[in-house]
Design a protein around this motif. Structure first.
Motif, PDB file in Angstrom:
ATOM      1  N   UNK A 262       0.835  -1.206   0.000  1.00 38.01           N
ATOM      2  CA  UNK A 262       0.000   0.000   0.000  1.00 38.01           C
ATOM      3  C   UNK A 262       0.867   1.254   0.000  1.00 38.01           C
ATOM      4  N   UNK A 263       1.925   1.252   0.802  1.00 44.21           N
ATOM      5  CA  UNK A 263       2.815   2.409   0.854  1.00 44.21           C
ATOM      6  C   UNK A 263       3.502   2.645  -0.490  1.00 44.21           C
ATOM      7  N   UNK A 264       3.920   1.572  -1.130  1.00 45.09           N
ATOM      8  CA  UNK A 264       4.571   1.700  -2.440  1.00 45.09           C
ATOM      9  C   UNK A 264       3.598   2.258  -3.474  1.00 45.09           C
ATOM     10  N   UNK A 265       2.349   1.767  -3.458  1.00 47.40           N
ATOM     11  CA  UNK A 265       1.342   2.256  -4.403  1.00 47.40           C
ATOM     12  C   UNK A 265       1.068   3.737  -4.171  1.00 47.40           C
ATOM     13  N   UNK A 266       0.941   4.132  -2.908  1.00 45.60           N
ATOM     14  CA  UNK A 266       0.718   5.546  -2.595  1.00 45.60           C
ATOM     15  C   UNK A 266       1.880   6.402  -3.075  1.00 45.60           C
ATOM     16  N   UNK A 267       3.097   5.889  -2.943  1.00 41.32           N
ATOM     17  CA  UNK A 267       4.271   6.633  -3.406  1.00 41.32           C
ATOM     18  C   UNK A 267       4.227   6.857  -4.908  1.00 41.32           C
ATOM     19  N   UNK A 268       3.909   5.805  -5.663  1.00 42.75           N
ATOM     20  CA  UNK A 268       3.871   5.933  -7.116  1.00 42.75           C
ATOM     21  C   UNK A 268       2.724   6.846  -7.563  1.00 42.75           C
ATOM     22  N   UNK A 269       1.585   6.799  -6.864  1.00 45.93           N
ATOM     23  CA  UNK A 269       0.478   7.683  -7.213  1.00 45.93           C
ATOM     24  C   UNK A 269       0.861   9.135  -6.959  1.00 45.93           C
ATOM     25  N   UNK A 270       1.537   9.381  -5.828  1.00 45.71           N
ATOM     26  CA  UNK A 270       1.987  10.735  -5.526  1.00 45.71           C
ATOM     27  C   UNK A 270       3.008  11.214  -6.551  1.00 45.71           C
ATOM     28  N   UNK A 272       3.251  10.184  -9.706  1.00 48.20           N
ATOM     29  CA  UNK A 272       2.548  10.452 -10.954  1.00 48.20           C
ATOM     30  C   UNK A 272       1.789  11.767 -10.892  1.00 48.20           C
ATOM     31  N   UNK A 273       1.175  12.056  -9.740  1.00 48.40           N
ATOM     32  CA  UNK A 273       0.451  13.316  -9.588  1.00 48.40           C
ATOM     33  C   UNK A 273       1.395  14.501  -9.707  1.00 48.40           C
ATOM     34  N   UNK A 274       2.592  14.353  -9.118  1.00 49.28           N
ATOM     35  CA  UNK A 274       3.569  15.445  -9.194  1.00 49.28           C
ATOM     36  C   UNK A 274       4.051  15.631 -10.629  1.00 49.28           C
ATOM     37  N   UNK A 275       4.310  14.520 -11.325  1.00 48.65           N
ATOM     38  CA  UNK A 275       4.743  14.617 -12.716  1.00 48.65           C
ATOM     39  C   UNK A 275       3.661  15.237 -13.581  1.00 48.65           C
ATOM     40  N   UNK A 276       2.389  14.903 -13.276  1.00 43.69           N
ATOM     41  CA  UNK A 276       1.284  15.504 -14.015  1.00 43.69           C
ATOM     42  C   UNK A 276       1.196  16.996 -13.770  1.00 43.69           C
ATOM     43  N   UNK A 277       1.421  17.390 -12.500  1.00 37.33           N
ATOM     44  CA  UNK A 277       1.405  18.815 -12.182  1.00 37.33           C
ATOM     45  C   UNK A 277       2.533  19.568 -12.856  1.00 37.33           C
ATOM     46  N   UNK A 278       3.711  18.947 -12.910  1.00 36.53           N
ATOM     47  CA  UNK A 278       4.843  19.571 -13.585  1.00 36.53           C
ATOM     48  C   UNK A 278       4.560  19.728 -15.070  1.00 36.53           C
ATOM     49  N   UNK A 279       3.917  18.689 -15.637  1.00 38.91           N
ATOM     50  CA  UNK A 279       3.588  18.751 -17.066  1.00 38.91           C
ATOM     51  C   UNK A 279       2.589  19.855 -17.360  1.00 38.91           C
ATOM     52  N   UNK A 280       1.568  20.018 -16.492  1.00 38.14           N
ATOM     53  CA  UNK A 280       0.592  21.089 -16.670  1.00 38.14           C
ATOM     54  C   UNK A 280       1.247  22.451 -16.564  1.00 38.14           C
ATOM     55  N   UNK A 281       2.188  22.561 -15.614  1.00 41.84           N
ATOM     56  CA  UNK A 281       2.885  23.840 -15.439  1.00 41.84           C
ATOM     57  C   UNK A 281       3.694  24.189 -16.693  1.00 41.84           C
ATOM     58  N   UNK A 282       4.331  23.166 -17.277  1.00 39.85           N
ATOM     59  CA  UNK A 282       5.113  23.421 -18.490  1.00 39.85           C
ATOM     60  C   UNK A 282       4.212  23.821 -19.648  1.00 39.85           C
ATOM     61  N   UNK A 283       3.002  23.184 -19.734  1.00 40.17           N
ATOM     62  CA  UNK A 283       2.084  23.523 -20.810  1.00 40.17           C
ATOM     63  C   UNK A 283       1.599  24.966 -20.687  1.00 40.17           C
ATOM     64  N   UNK A 284       1.324  25.362 -19.422  1.00 43.19           N
ATOM     65  CA  UNK A 284       0.884  26.747 -19.196  1.00 43.19           C
ATOM     66  C   UNK A 284       1.980  27.728 -19.574  1.00 43.19           C
ATOM     67  N   UNK A 285       3.248  27.345 -19.189  1.00 45.65           N
ATOM     68  CA  UNK A 285       4.368  28.221 -19.533  1.00 45.65           C
ATOM     69  C   UNK A 285       4.553  28.294 -21.041  1.00 45.65           C
TER      70      UNK A 285
END
Length: 285
Positions: A262-270, A272-285
């Motif tokens: 469960x801890x490993x899954x939560x880590x990977x989800x977090x 992925x969420x961070x990578x998605x946020x970084x990608x959105x930030x780059x798209x906005x930029x």
């Protein structure tokens, strides 16, 4: 494509024989019963998992969580500055710095644990030195308690925190720090707003490695904690080796494995969420 499958086949065969099959056996035994003499009886029951909910075992599990959390926090507080310092060294000195971090792995883990016993015991190095200097009148009890266990765990698991954090810091784009400085950010502000958030994946990876390893640790509590320190890893060990209650030991092992998963899954989800946020930030930029 066919050649790729053939290359993967030996690894899959190895994992199937030495990981998947033993894991399935442990799962099967966790639902079995036992005779008074320890013989496993394969009759389906969930009593082993219900037994885990007894106050005694829940307390041991809670104590294990506390030790694991404190150990993880201590390795973060010690590991981040060390990783940051190594990453800031000139390139020719970074590799020797990493080698110094890795040197403890060159020595058997059990031998290193007993070395701490020699250092901390009543007639050990520390007490002898303090007595000779006249700083204490009688030996300090520094062994066979929770503090000794945490010290041994931090020492054993610190490299698992340093290395992921070092990788994150080493891959950090220094131009972002230069931009923050140009915009008037002080070094502390730049660290809090730029460096720390961008190195969180390394902290998260190190946290998972240290926390999961702390949960299942039984060597350090045995050697440095003695009978006064009972963690979930020691309980599982005792069920298999002393109590001969393999079904209950298997159930505890599965509970610990599920928690780790469960801890490993939560880590990977977090992540992925961070990578998605970084990608959105780059798209906005």
């Amino acid at each position: 494509m066919k050649n790729g499958k053939l290359l993967v086949a030996p690894a899959l065969l190895w994992l199937s024989i030495f990981f998947v099959i033993p894991l399935l056996i442990v799962v099967a035994v966790s639902f079995a019963g036992r005779t008074p003499y320890g013989q496993v009886i394969f009759s389906f029951t969930i009593d082993n998992y219900l037994r885990f909910l007894e106050p005694l075992y829940l307390k041991i599990f809670a104590d294990t969580l506390v030790v694991a959390i404190v150990t993880t926090l201590a390795t973060i507080l010690m590991g981040y500055p060390l990783a940051y310092t190594i990453a800031q060294l000139p390139k020719k000195w970074q590799q020797p710095g990493l080698i110094l971090v890795m040197i403890p792995f060159w020595i058997n883990f059990l031998i290193r644990s007993y070395a701490w016993v020699i250092i901390l015991r009543s007639q050990g190095v520390v007490n002898t030195l303090l007595l000779n200097l006249g700083l204490i009148d009688q030996p300090l009890q520094m062994l066979y308690n929770d503090m000794a266990v945490m010290l041994g765990m931090v020492y054993a698991l610190l490299p698992f925190m340093v290395l992921p954090i070092y990788v994150s810091i080493e891959q950090l784009d220094t131009r972002l720090l230069e931009a923050a400085s140009d915009l008037g950010a002080k070094p502390l502000t730049a660290f809090r707003k730029v460096t720390l958030p961008l190195t969180m994946p390394g902290i998260a990876a190190g946290t998972i490695l240290v926390f999961i390893s702390s949960l299942g640790m039984f060597v350090v509590p045995d050697v440095m904690g003695g009978a006064k320190s009972a963690l979930i890893g020691n309980l599982i060990q005792n069920q298999f080796l002393s109590a001969r209650d393999w079904p209950f030991g298997s159930a505890l092992s599965i509970v610990l494995a599920v928690l780790s998963l469960v801890l490993i899954i939560l880590y990977y989800k977090a992540l992925q969420a961070q990578e998605g946020g970084d990608g959105d930030a780059k798209d906005v930029a």
